[in-house]
Scaffold this active site. Structure first.
Site, PDB file in Angstrom:
ATOM      1  N   GLU A  50       0.821  -1.200   0.000  1.00 15.58           N
ATOM      2  CA  GLU A  50       0.000   0.000   0.000  1.00 15.58           C
ATOM      3  C   GLU A  50       0.860   1.258   0.000  1.00 15.58           C
ATOM      4  OE1 GLU A  50      -3.333  -0.107   2.643  1.00 15.58           O
ATOM      5  OE2 GLU A  50      -3.230  -2.286   2.789  1.00 15.58           O
TER       6      GLU A  50
ATOM      7  N   LYS B 290      -2.574 -11.405  12.860  1.00 17.58           N
ATOM      8  CA  LYS B 290      -2.886 -12.792  12.492  1.00 17.58           C
ATOM      9  C   LYS B 290      -2.355 -13.760  13.539  1.00 17.58           C
ATOM     10  CE  LYS B 290      -3.091 -11.482   7.676  1.00 17.58           C
ATOM     11  NZ  LYS B 290      -2.237 -11.185   6.513  1.00 17.58           N
TER      12      LYS B 290
END
Lengths: 434, 434
Positions: free
Chosen positions: A192, A207
């Site tokens: 990004e 995660k």
């Protein structure tokens, strides 16, 4: 009267939401055969109804008001693929209060409020599934909950962020520089514009919080995950790693010894004979070690519209089956074990160290003596001149030592007058004997 | 009155059976937390009650009469880990008739009578689970049924036999000869005294029949799997493979194009960049390709007492949960799709060919012309002298061609007077672009 169909309220109509609609419509017959029910998309929450979309024909279902989904008694299941944490959490909790089952791909939300949401779901006999939140295309959460149900998971270790793995793979393959590869990754859409969350390891940490909470059945908070990113990894580190037989990967690690756990995300030298060393590009892979089963690995695409949407729809099928059978609310178990975090003297690993020192007689002897004094024995040592002249570069790999002993040695090392700079310090993961 | 416990009848008390008893007893509390029921071993079928066993304390449960399990109304679940096909099938069917759920690790049985047993189970609302029958430590069947439920599986490819993978890994690593490595594997217990079933690919074929039946929802018979074993693979093949960038693996392949399928087990040159190429030793791995999810891989121990027993106990947990919820008989779906097998003109692959030819001028031109005449274009060609003198060795890799074109070309090749011997012909699997 037995129900003939179920209605889904979709929150979010970006790439994943579009993928979900596509799969549900393309696989209608298969889904019906598997569940005995017709699955229909009933409403879709969007920010802007007028926006041009790649998928047409759903215009009448769009709404900008979340309440139209949460309080619609005809909607049985909410699929949340819009992202966001603080503003999304009350919507999810309200939907659960209304007895709706929830499927989400939102790792940010589940990493922070997972335990709370799972508890609310259990109280309301609702399902909450979130396979897509970790390693999109890999059914790892399901494996943890179901396949390892009779085993005791002692270690989960893996590559759970595709952006950083793409960058590190490319740096390794091409001998390229971090900043240069990051720019390319941004151009290609693999990273990004603001890459912080990926490259500083935060995404991977979320995660690992989700994985360790589920795998160890202990509520692991995001701030309990030790995090280091990849932005300081240099070409030299990668080259030395290769020389010694390792690839550098951003590894998530969740380990349990006795009843104490440690969870971390950090750049790690992984020996080439370890299956994780050959996981390249945007792929993800998670090794799960069970006391009984031994070493297993799950490999697949970590993200992408269709893999993520597929994971969402798999969860949808499970929820619909559970509804038909009247057994919702028992899938993902809210963590119930007491949490004990390891202190640094109980975290053990091999380490790789690279430092620049004064090129004087006796320096290497001084440094190795320092390690010996701190109970650290060395597995490999390389010394060579550094940019021609007064400095030398020392690279060494330790045997297994505690993190406390490492930190202590680093403290002393920095204090030594011959030490110019400690360039890098990484965990080392050896290969498996196979 | 709600039930408080479930009773298991165990058929077989060898290594896997012993492992099951060990896990169930060691994990009593965890199993209770997950299912809310106490799981007890009620009876154990053995051949010889007097035999000395490593696990003691279960002597009173032993019986030599299967009927004592099948017709005991107190037994809810039968776990079959004794093996055998023709004599075992009626016992399983009788147990299902008595309403008992069945968990089996018996690939021989499920490869041949899987569809029949699944159908009987569906009629009697019984569960039949058999995760341990394929790649013991890898939850691949569960993944196929659940995680890919909303996807369409187009390809399953993998290493599903540990013995042959051990042999091929060792041949590749040490440049050793097949017969020598086989002997060592037999000494170490990795290969049986009569290794036929493993090395000729029959064991792998059984697993591929099970995988393709479940993954494609089509009843694939064992005799519909094309099988070639590894006993003719030479050191030269492996060396040439390496030179060209490949490892030789015994690969199971199940592929679906449109609605036609092909299932095979054969030695295959796998490009080093493919994740299957680095699966070594007795480990197993299965790549599953779904239309939506793309490429995934499941890796783990293929056999072993504890991995296999763990898979059995995972199935046990699922059955017990289903019992508590009253939803048995809906897990493994009996195949319901029509079967269409590909003809050879629709099976496409790249191939590796090694042959000895007369070392005359124009031979290579003749041979390449023959391939061109048969619509086969070549990707790589190596020619070099063969054992000094009148013969030459030609190694070539084709582009993708149909199996029919390959067989036709081989026929013509054998007929040419310059051809001395066609040494080997293997499928070629390229790596993935990552």
């Amino acid at each position: 009267m037995e129900r003939k169909s179920v209605n889904v309220g979709l929150m979010g109509f970006g790439t994943v939401g579009t993928g979900v609609v596509r799969i549900v419509s393309a696989h209608q017959e298969d889904l019906f055969k598997q569940t005995g029910l017709r699955i229909g998309i009933h409403k879709i929450l969007v920010k802007n109804k007028e926006k041009k979309r790649s998928l047409t024909g759903y215009e009448q279902l769009l709404t900008t008001n979340a309440d139209e989904i949460i309080y619609d008694p005809e909607i049985d299941i909410v699929i949340e693929v819009m992202g966001g944490v603080e503003q999304t959490k009350p919507l999810i909790l309200a939907a659960i209060q209304q007895g709706k089952h929830v499927i989400t791909a939102n790792k940010d939300l589940m990493a922070v409020y997972g335990a709370e949401i799972l508890n609310a779901a259990q109280e309301n006999n609702c399902d909450v599934f979130y396979e897509a939140s970790v390693a999109g295309g890999i059914p790892i959460l399901r494996a943890l909950v179901e396949s390892f149900s009779s085993d005791r998971i002692t270690k989960m270790m893996g590559i759970v962020n595709g952006t950083t793995n793409y960058i590190l793979s490319k740096m390794s393959r091409e001998g390229a520089d971090y900043h240069q590869v990051l720019k390319e990754a941004q151009k290609l859409g693999y990273a990004e514009a603001d890459p912080t969350s990926d490259v500083e390891g935060l995404d991977a940490a979320r995660k690992m919080a989700i994985l360790s909470t589920l795998g160890f059945r202990v509520p692991v908070n995001l701030d309990e995950v030790d995090v280091k990113g990849i932005s300081h990894i240099s070409r030299e580190d990668i080259a030395y790693g290769k020389k010694l037989g390792y690839e550098i990967k951003l590894l998530g690690l969740a380990q349990r010894d006795d009843d104490e756990i440690e969870v971390s995300v950090e750049p790690t030298l992984v020996h080439k004979s370890h299956p994780l060393a050959s996981v390249n590009g945007v792929f993800n892979a998670v090794c799960v070690h069970g006391e009984a089963v031994g070493e297993t690995m799950f490999y697949g695409p970590g993200a992408g519209e269709l893999p993520t949407a597929t994971a969402v729809v798999s969860d949808l099928v499970t929820v619909v089956k559970n509804m038909k059978l009247g057994v919702n609310g028992r899938g993902m178990v809210a963590p119930y074990k007491e949490k004990k975090l390891k202190t640094d003297d109980k975290k053990f690993s091999k380490y790789f160290l690279r430092m620049v020192v004064a090129d004087k007689r006796g320096v290497l002897a001084k440094i190795t003596q320092l390690f010996a004094d701190n109970h650290i024995s060395l597995a490999q040592v390389i010394q060579q001149p550094h940019h021609g002249g007064e400095h030398a570069e020392i690279v060494l790999v330790t045997h297994k030592i505690s993190k406390r002993d490492l930190d202590l040695a680093l403290l002393y090392l920095r204090d030594m007058d011959v030490t110019k700079e400690i360039k890098s310090c990484f965990r080392v993961e050896e290969g498996e004997e196979k």
